[in-house]
Design an enzyme around this catalytic site. Structure first.
Site, PDB file in Angstrom:
ATOM      1  N   ARG A 131       0.837  -1.210   0.000  1.00 62.01           N
ATOM      2  CA  ARG A 131       0.000   0.000   0.000  1.00 62.01           C
ATOM      3  C   ARG A 131       0.868   1.253   0.000  1.00 62.01           C
ATOM      4  NH1 ARG A 131      -2.861  -1.530   5.610  1.00 62.01           N
ATOM      5  NH2 ARG A 131      -1.002  -1.998   6.812  1.00 62.01           N
ATOM      6  N   GLU A 162      -3.001   5.853   4.448  1.00 67.24           N
ATOM      7  CA  GLU A 162      -2.664   4.861   3.426  1.00 67.24           C
ATOM      8  C   GLU A 162      -3.771   4.727   2.378  1.00 67.24           C
ATOM      9  OE1 GLU A 162      -0.238   1.835   6.381  1.00 67.24           O
ATOM     10  OE2 GLU A 162      -2.409   1.819   6.403  1.00 67.24           O
ATOM     11  N   LYS A 218      -9.189   1.527  -0.622  1.00 74.12           N
ATOM     12  CA  LYS A 218      -9.588   2.047   0.695  1.00 74.12           C
ATOM     13  C   LYS A 218      -8.634   3.160   1.089  1.00 74.12           C
ATOM     14  CE  LYS A 218      -8.831  -0.257   4.708  1.00 74.12           C
ATOM     15  NZ  LYS A 218      -9.064  -1.238   5.793  1.00 74.12           N
ATOM     16  N   THR A 276      -8.334   5.702  16.392  1.00 71.15           N
ATOM     17  CA  THR A 276      -6.986   5.374  15.899  1.00 71.15           C
ATOM     18  C   THR A 276      -7.042   5.061  14.398  1.00 71.15           C
ATOM     19  OG1 THR A 276      -6.309   4.497  18.035  1.00 71.15           O
ATOM     20  CG2 THR A 276      -5.081   3.700  16.133  1.00 71.15           C
ATOM     21  N   GLN A 334     -10.955  -2.369  17.924  1.00 68.05           N
ATOM     22  CA  GLN A 334     -11.084  -3.616  17.141  1.00 68.05           C
ATOM     23  C   GLN A 334     -11.500  -4.819  18.000  1.00 68.05           C
ATOM     24  OE1 GLN A 334     -10.450  -3.090  13.811  1.00 68.05           O
ATOM     25  NE2 GLN A 334      -9.879  -1.022  14.410  1.00 68.05           N
ATOM     26  N   THR A 354      -2.778  -4.011  19.873  1.00 65.16           N
ATOM     27  CA  THR A 354      -2.479  -2.783  20.613  1.00 65.16           C
ATOM     28  C   THR A 354      -2.058  -1.703  19.622  1.00 65.16           C
ATOM     29  OG1 THR A 354      -0.151  -3.372  20.906  1.00 65.16           O
ATOM     30  CG2 THR A 354      -1.699  -4.147  22.586  1.00 65.16           C
ATOM     31  N   GLY A 398      -1.695  -5.716  15.590  1.00 62.79           N
ATOM     32  CA  GLY A 398      -1.410  -4.311  15.930  1.00 62.79           C
ATOM     33  C   GLY A 398      -0.117  -3.778  15.314  1.00 62.79           C
ATOM     34  N   ASP A 414       1.664  -2.990  12.386  1.00 62.29           N
ATOM     35  CA  ASP A 414       1.248  -2.915  10.978  1.00 62.29           C
ATOM     36  C   ASP A 414       1.840  -1.709  10.269  1.00 62.29           C
ATOM     37  OD1 ASP A 414      -0.172  -0.979  12.295  1.00 62.29           O
ATOM     38  OD2 ASP A 414      -2.135  -1.522  11.506  1.00 62.29           O
ATOM     39  N   VAL A 450      -1.077  -7.469   8.673  1.00 61.07           N
ATOM     40  CA  VAL A 450      -0.961  -6.007   8.574  1.00 61.07           C
ATOM     41  C   VAL A 450      -2.189  -5.399   7.893  1.00 61.07           C
ATOM     42  CG1 VAL A 450       1.558  -5.940   8.620  1.00 61.07           C
ATOM     43  CG2 VAL A 450       0.405  -6.185   6.425  1.00 61.07           C
TER      44      VAL A 450
HETATM   45  N1  LIG Z   1      -3.840  -5.827  10.708  1.00 60.35           N
HETATM   46  C1  LIG Z   1      -4.903  -5.159  10.352  1.00 60.35           C
HETATM   47  O1  LIG Z   1      -5.535  -5.455   9.349  1.00 60.35           O
HETATM   48  C2  LIG Z   1      -5.392  -4.046  11.237  1.00 60.35           C
HETATM   49  C3  LIG Z   1      -6.685  -3.519  11.056  1.00 60.35           C
HETATM   50  C4  LIG Z   1      -7.144  -2.544  11.924  1.00 60.35           C
HETATM   51  C5  LIG Z   1      -6.297  -2.074  12.931  1.00 60.35           C
HETATM   52  N2  LIG Z   1      -5.032  -2.573  13.045  1.00 60.35           N
HETATM   53  C6  LIG Z   1      -4.127  -2.094  14.095  1.00 60.35           C
HETATM   54  O2  LIG Z   1      -4.592  -2.635  15.316  1.00 60.35           O
HETATM   55  C7  LIG Z   1      -4.219  -1.767  16.394  1.00 60.35           C
HETATM   56  C8  LIG Z   1      -5.388  -1.532  17.314  1.00 60.35           C
HETATM   57  O3  LIG Z   1      -6.383  -0.786  16.628  1.00 60.35           O
HETATM   58  P1  LIG Z   1      -7.621  -0.186  17.438  1.00 60.35           P
HETATM   59  O4  LIG Z   1      -8.467   0.500  16.419  1.00 60.35           O
HETATM   60  O5  LIG Z   1      -8.214  -1.224  18.306  1.00 60.35           O
HETATM   61  O6  LIG Z   1      -6.834   0.886  18.337  1.00 60.35           O
HETATM   62  P2  LIG Z   1      -7.289   1.543  19.723  1.00 60.35           P
HETATM   63  O7  LIG Z   1      -6.399   2.721  19.904  1.00 60.35           O
HETATM   64  O8  LIG Z   1      -8.754   1.746  19.750  1.00 60.35           O
HETATM   65  O9  LIG Z   1      -6.932   0.438  20.818  1.00 60.35           O
HETATM   66  C9  LIG Z   1      -5.621   0.065  21.119  1.00 60.35           C
HETATM   67  C10 LIG Z   1      -5.590  -0.421  22.561  1.00 60.35           C
HETATM   68  O10 LIG Z   1      -4.270  -0.920  22.835  1.00 60.35           O
HETATM   69  C11 LIG Z   1      -3.991  -0.635  24.190  1.00 60.35           C
HETATM   70  N3  LIG Z   1      -2.559  -0.772  24.440  1.00 60.35           N
HETATM   71  C12 LIG Z   1      -1.545   0.041  24.015  1.00 60.35           C
HETATM   72  N4  LIG Z   1      -0.351  -0.445  24.441  1.00 60.35           N
HETATM   73  C13 LIG Z   1      -0.645  -1.598  25.125  1.00 60.35           C
HETATM   74  C14 LIG Z   1       0.171  -2.554  25.791  1.00 60.35           C
HETATM   75  N5  LIG Z   1       1.488  -2.424  25.868  1.00 60.35           N
HETATM   76  N6  LIG Z   1      -0.432  -3.631  26.368  1.00 60.35           N
HETATM   77  C15 LIG Z   1      -1.800  -3.770  26.321  1.00 60.35           C
HETATM   78  N7  LIG Z   1      -2.614  -2.882  25.702  1.00 60.35           N
HETATM   79  C16 LIG Z   1      -2.036  -1.810  25.107  1.00 60.35           C
HETATM   80  C17 LIG Z   1      -4.539   0.776  24.376  1.00 60.35           C
HETATM   81  O11 LIG Z   1      -4.737   1.096  25.757  1.00 60.35           O
HETATM   82  C18 LIG Z   1      -5.860   0.696  23.587  1.00 60.35           C
HETATM   83  O12 LIG Z   1      -6.958   0.345  24.404  1.00 60.35           O
HETATM   84  C19 LIG Z   1      -3.679  -0.502  15.747  1.00 60.35           C
HETATM   85  O13 LIG Z   1      -2.276  -0.531  15.821  1.00 60.35           O
HETATM   86  C20 LIG Z   1      -4.136  -0.592  14.309  1.00 60.35           C
HETATM   87  O14 LIG Z   1      -3.262   0.058  13.430  1.00 60.35           O
HETATM   88  C21 LIG Z   1      -4.573  -3.549  12.226  1.00 60.35           C
END
Ligand SMILES: NC(=O)c1ccc[n+]([C@@H]2O[C@H](COP(=O)([O-])OP(=O)(O)OC[C@H]3O[C@@H](n4cnc5c(N)ncnc54)[C@H](O)[C@@H]3O)[C@@H](O)[C@H]2O)c1
Length: 350
Positions: free
Chosen positions: A54, A65, A78, A93, A149, A210, A234, A236, A302
């Site tokens: 991407r 992205e 997207k 986020t 998520q 996370t 997380g 990614d 990712v």
């Molecule tokens: N792989 C994929 O396809 C995909 C898709 C969507 C989101 N994501 C990634 O997933 C992650 C989470 O997204 P989200 O929308 O839920 O974010 P969010 O900010 O709503 O939630 C993240 C949570 O992680 C917690 N956190 C941070 N550091 C931590 C640690 N060391 N230990 C435990 N908890 C911790 C935070 O307190 C928060 O509640 C992001 O990094 C996002 O980029 C990946």
């Protein structure tokens, strides 16, 4: 009187409100199960798709992205962001929107919100990967990171794999409490834990989700027992990982699209020749997934454009004979294709 746009100029737009209506109309479990099958269907025909890492615009605070792909008939993209510190400002986020278009004319077919749809498709992709990689008969999952998520992830594992217990942990207890409340009616047994170590006790599937723009260590090597499936979603983005690299030395690692995951995934910590298997090969039966009782499988997710394509196609298919969308005239389509200026002029006269 303004001149009404021609029918070709009008495309369905699915707002956040209508996406929520559609999900409730179908039922969250049905949507997650059908979406898992839709994603798997497209993984099975993976070579058909145009693929590229991407296009990412990085800044100090996060990333924006664009994620395009096409199967030759249908094109999709997207727009999505990832801003780990947005939560402090009361913002999401991850947010997104996406478009589906006809390759033959280039005309759009649908525009939709994709903040909710990304959470649904990411959960469906996790469930699809776990269906191929997790130990058979898994009933307990750990969910580390209880943000936006989290509930989608847990619910998809229940709907698709029959997970019965979810063990929650987040550094912010308020996030865990929110997830516990939201999952109260899911039929899952919910266990709130005070550490990641406690959360993964007895879990056959461990999902890390996370958000922190750093090389974080959510799981260390000594925490991870033999035979589990790790679903790491997380990490990614360049400079953003969740697992200690020693875990990767012990794991069989599966990825979506290797060139993108080498840049963005957990494997950015590893040498360029660290072995990985693209998941579509397992889905197609070309490569082995879980081969042994003690094997640690890692889905280094990712997020890839084909999953969004599947989700967009799925939602588009659901719109027929419903009112879960509005028409918007996103595209100028004059009666005489060369008379774009005339269309503008006539609008002033009208
Ligand atoms: N792989 C994929 O396809 C995909 C898709 C969507 C989101 N994501 C990634 O997933 C992650 C989470 O997204 P989200 O929308 O839920 O974010 P969010 O900010 O709503 O939630 C993240 C949570 O992680 C917690 N956190 C941070 N550091 C931590 C640690 N060391 N230990 C435990 N908890 C911790 C935070 O307190 C928060 O509640 C992001 O990094 C996002 O980029 C990946």
């Amino acid at each position: 009187m303004p001149i009404p746009p021609s029918p070709l100029a009008l495309i369905p737009f699915v707002s956040v409100e209508n996406m929520m209506r559609l999900v409730h109309h179908c039922g969250i479990e049905t949507v997650l199960t059908e979406l898992t099958d839709a994603v798997e269907h497209d993984f099975r025909r993976w070579p058909t798709f145009e693929k590229s890492p991407r296009l990412a615009s990085h800044s100090r605070d996060g990333v924006i992205e664009l994620m395009p792909t096409s199967d030759g008939d249908i094109y999709s993209f997207k727009y999505v962001n990832g801003h780990p510190r947005n939560g402090i400002k009361g913002l999401q986020t991850v947010t997104g929107f996406g478009l589906l278009a006809q390759v033959s004319s280039g005309y759009p077919l649908m525009l939709t919100e994709m903040t909710l749809l990304t959470a649904l498709r990411t959960a469906a992709t996790s469930a699809m990967a776990a269906r191929h990689l997790a130990p058979r008969g898994a009933t307990v999952m750990a969910m580390i990171g209880n943000g936006a998520q989290a509930e989608f992830q847990a619910w998809a594992m229940k709907a698709v794999l029959g997970i019965e217990e979810v063990r929650l942990y987040d550094i912010d207890g308020k996030a865990t409490e929110k997830a516990r409340r939201n999952l109260a009616d899911s039929g899952l047994r919910i266990v709130a834990c005070d550490s990641a170590q406690r959360a993964i006790e007895g879990a056959q599937i461990v999902t890390t989700c996370t958000a922190d723009k750093s090389y974080a260590t959510i799981l260390t090597d000594n925490m991870v027992g033999a035979g589990i499936h790790i679903n790491a979603i997380g990490g990614d983005c360049p400079g953003k990982t969740e697992l200690h690299k020693d875990i990767l030395h012990r794991a069989s690692t599966f990825v979506e699209y290797e060139p993108q995951t080498r840049i963005e995934g957990e494997i950015q910590q590893m040498a360029p020749d660290y072995p990985v298997t693209e998941l579509w090969r397992v889905v197609q039966g070309q490569a082995e997934g879980r081969t042994g009782h003690g094997q640690i499988t890692l889905f280094d997710s990712v997020g890839f454009a084909i999953e969004d394509f599947s989700a967009l196609r799925y939602i588009h298919g659901k719109l027929k004979d419903t009112d879960f969308f509005q028409h918007i005239d996103i595209l100028a389509d004059p009666d005489d294709p060369r008379d774009l200026f005339g269309m503008l002029q006539r609008a002033q006269a009208a």
